[in-house]
Design a protein around this motif. Structure first.
Motif, PDB file in Angstrom:
ATOM      1  N   SER A   1     -60.820 -37.241 -36.547  1.00  0.00           N
ATOM      2  CA  SER A   1     -59.955 -36.237 -35.911  1.00  0.00           C
ATOM      3  C   SER A   1     -59.757 -36.545 -34.423  1.00  0.00           C
ATOM      4  O   SER A   1     -58.689 -36.255 -33.867  1.00  0.00           O
ATOM      5  CB  SER A   1     -60.537 -34.831 -36.095  1.00  0.00           C
ATOM      6  N   LEU A   2     -60.752 -37.149 -33.773  1.00  0.00           N
ATOM      7  CA  LEU A   2     -60.568 -37.563 -32.384  1.00  0.00           C
ATOM      8  C   LEU A   2     -59.535 -38.686 -32.283  1.00  0.00           C
ATOM      9  O   LEU A   2     -58.749 -38.733 -31.337  1.00  0.00           O
ATOM     10  CB  LEU A   2     -61.893 -38.022 -31.781  1.00  0.00           C
ATOM     11  N   GLU A   3     -59.550 -39.586 -33.247  1.00  0.00           N
ATOM     12  CA  GLU A   3     -58.549 -40.652 -33.269  1.00  0.00           C
ATOM     13  C   GLU A   3     -57.145 -40.057 -33.395  1.00  0.00           C
ATOM     14  O   GLU A   3     -56.198 -40.539 -32.763  1.00  0.00           O
ATOM     15  CB  GLU A   3     -58.830 -41.605 -34.423  1.00  0.00           C
ATOM     16  N   GLU A   4     -57.006 -39.023 -34.196  1.00  0.00           N
ATOM     17  CA  GLU A   4     -55.706 -38.368 -34.362  1.00  0.00           C
ATOM     18  C   GLU A   4     -55.289 -37.674 -33.064  1.00  0.00           C
ATOM     19  O   GLU A   4     -54.121 -37.746 -32.656  1.00  0.00           O
ATOM     20  CB  GLU A   4     -55.778 -37.373 -35.516  1.00  0.00           C
ATOM     21  N   LEU A   5     -56.233 -36.997 -32.398  1.00  0.00           N
ATOM     22  CA  LEU A   5     -55.919 -36.360 -31.116  1.00  0.00           C
ATOM     23  C   LEU A   5     -55.473 -37.399 -30.099  1.00  0.00           C
ATOM     24  O   LEU A   5     -54.573 -37.142 -29.287  1.00  0.00           O
ATOM     25  CB  LEU A   5     -57.146 -35.607 -30.599  1.00  0.00           C
ATOM     26  N   ALA A   6     -56.077 -38.573 -30.144  1.00  0.00           N
ATOM     27  CA  ALA A   6     -55.784 -39.624 -29.167  1.00  0.00           C
ATOM     28  C   ALA A   6     -54.382 -40.198 -29.307  1.00  0.00           C
ATOM     29  O   ALA A   6     -53.935 -40.944 -28.432  1.00  0.00           O
ATOM     30  CB  ALA A   6     -56.814 -40.744 -29.280  1.00  0.00           C
ATOM     31  N   THR A   7     -53.673 -39.841 -30.346  1.00  0.00           N
ATOM     32  CA  THR A   7     -52.276 -40.281 -30.449  1.00  0.00           C
ATOM     33  C   THR A   7     -51.371 -39.485 -29.510  1.00  0.00           C
ATOM     34  O   THR A   7     -50.242 -39.912 -29.243  1.00  0.00           O
ATOM     35  CB  THR A   7     -51.758 -40.150 -31.890  1.00  0.00           C
ATOM     36  N   VAL A   8     -51.874 -38.353 -29.000  1.00  0.00           N
ATOM     37  CA  VAL A   8     -51.036 -37.524 -28.128  1.00  0.00           C
ATOM     38  C   VAL A   8     -51.627 -37.323 -26.735  1.00  0.00           C
ATOM     39  O   VAL A   8     -50.899 -37.013 -25.794  1.00  0.00           O
ATOM     40  CB  VAL A   8     -50.737 -36.150 -28.770  1.00  0.00           C
ATOM     41  N   VAL A   9     -52.966 -37.481 -26.576  1.00  0.00           N
ATOM     42  CA  VAL A   9     -53.601 -37.330 -25.261  1.00  0.00           C
ATOM     43  C   VAL A   9     -54.690 -38.391 -25.115  1.00  0.00           C
ATOM     44  O   VAL A   9     -55.181 -38.931 -26.113  1.00  0.00           O
ATOM     45  CB  VAL A   9     -54.237 -35.932 -25.066  1.00  0.00           C
ATOM     46  N   PRO A  10     -55.093 -38.705 -23.872  1.00  0.00           N
ATOM     47  CA  PRO A  10     -56.229 -39.608 -23.689  1.00  0.00           C
ATOM     48  C   PRO A  10     -57.527 -38.960 -24.177  1.00  0.00           C
ATOM     49  O   PRO A  10     -57.779 -37.785 -23.906  1.00  0.00           O
ATOM     50  CB  PRO A  10     -56.278 -39.836 -22.178  1.00  0.00           C
ATOM     51  N   VAL A  11     -58.342 -39.731 -24.891  1.00  0.00           N
ATOM     52  CA  VAL A  11     -59.650 -39.273 -25.347  1.00  0.00           C
ATOM     53  C   VAL A  11     -60.681 -40.333 -24.975  1.00  0.00           C
ATOM     54  O   VAL A  11     -60.547 -41.492 -25.369  1.00  0.00           O
ATOM     55  CB  VAL A  11     -59.683 -39.029 -26.872  1.00  0.00           C
ATOM     56  N   VAL A  12     -61.689 -39.943 -24.200  1.00  0.00           N
ATOM     57  CA  VAL A  12     -62.781 -40.846 -23.845  1.00  0.00           C
ATOM     58  C   VAL A  12     -63.980 -40.504 -24.719  1.00  0.00           C
ATOM     59  O   VAL A  12     -64.509 -39.393 -24.649  1.00  0.00           O
ATOM     60  CB  VAL A  12     -63.166 -40.727 -22.357  1.00  0.00           C
ATOM     61  N   ARG A  13     -64.378 -41.462 -25.547  1.00  0.00           N
ATOM     62  CA  ARG A  13     -65.566 -41.281 -26.381  1.00  0.00           C
ATOM     63  C   ARG A  13     -66.773 -41.673 -25.544  1.00  0.00           C
ATOM     64  O   ARG A  13     -67.083 -42.849 -25.370  1.00  0.00           O
ATOM     65  CB  ARG A  13     -65.456 -42.141 -27.640  1.00  0.00           C
TER      66      ARG A  13
END
Length: 240
Positions: free
Chosen positions: A92-104
């Motif tokens: 689900s984080l990968e999916e969110l990262a299609t629209v906003v930056p996500v730092v794991r």
């Protein structure tokens, strides 16, 4: 309500979680003049003055759905500091990262980043006739650490394997001692050994890393990255 401090030109933060990291991050914001426009915790719920520029999730897997929903609805970049998510939650984080930056951000420390770079350097030097080494990983956290081995220990092992083509011989985990953590790579060959140890003694250290990640994510393009990308980019900018 969210902490109100004078703005300093950096991002306004949202902080989810009031545990050790979340509390240290809020303290760092107060000390450095970073505005916190959203806080959320199990006890107090979501307290929002304004949509933050970046959300830092320092909570637990149980809050993941709410964090994801908020970032999706408001298009807020996310610094995800919860390491023990399920496979479905990582997806689900990968999916969110299609629209906003996500730092794991499973480890926020700059010195951990340096330790990874040293592992790669060591791997390059021990591929030839003077190697190979036998390499092990040791990690220590206080009693109560949620899972073992830690995410950082696994990243160290994966980094060594990727750089050297050789898996580590062992990952030893210990649950004892003082906060916050120790992670050590030991390389042994030809009767000698090299120890590369990183020790964190205060939650202020990862809190500083979270602020660094938030500042980076504020202007980044959508995509899922790790702290390795953040520190690679920042160190490249500072190199003459």
């Amino acid at each position: 309500m969210p902490d109100e401090v004078p703005a300093t030109g950096g991002p306004a933060l949202g902080v989810v979680g009031r545990g050790r990291l979340g509390s240290a991050l809020l303290a760092a914001c107060r000390a450095g003049g970073t505005r916190v426009s959203l806080t959320a915790s199990r006890r107090d719920g979501w307290q929002v003055d304004a949509v933050p520029d970046v959300l830092v999730d320092a909570s637990a897997p149980e809050a993941h759905a709410d964090v994801l929903a908020y970032c999706t609805a408001h298009r807020v970049p996310l610094v995800a500091c919860v390491s023990n998510l399920t496979d479905a939650q990582w997806t689900s984080l990968e999916e969110l990262a299609t629209v906003v930056p996500v730092v794991r951000a499973t480890n926020l420390s700059f010195a951990h980043y340096v330790q990874l770079r040293i592992a790669e350097f060591t791997a390059a030097l021990t591929r030839g006739p003077l190697g190979p080494t036998t390499t092990t990983v040791r990690e220590r956290h206080p009693i109560g650490k949620a899972h073992r081995p830690s995410a950082t220990a696994l990243v160290l092992a994966q980094t060594w394997a990727g750089a050297s083509g050789r898996t580590v011989a062992d990952i030893a985990d210990e649950r004892a001692g003082l906060p916050v953590s120790e992670h050590e790579l030991t390389h042994t060959w030809n009767g000698e050994s090299l120890h590369v140890r990183h020790h964190v003694g205060s939650w202020a250290v990862p809190a500083r890393g979270a602020l660094t990640a938030a500042g980076w994510a504020r202007t980044a393009a959508p995509g899922l990255v790790t702290m390795r990308t953040v520190y690679d980019d920042l160190t490249a900018r500072s190199t003459p």
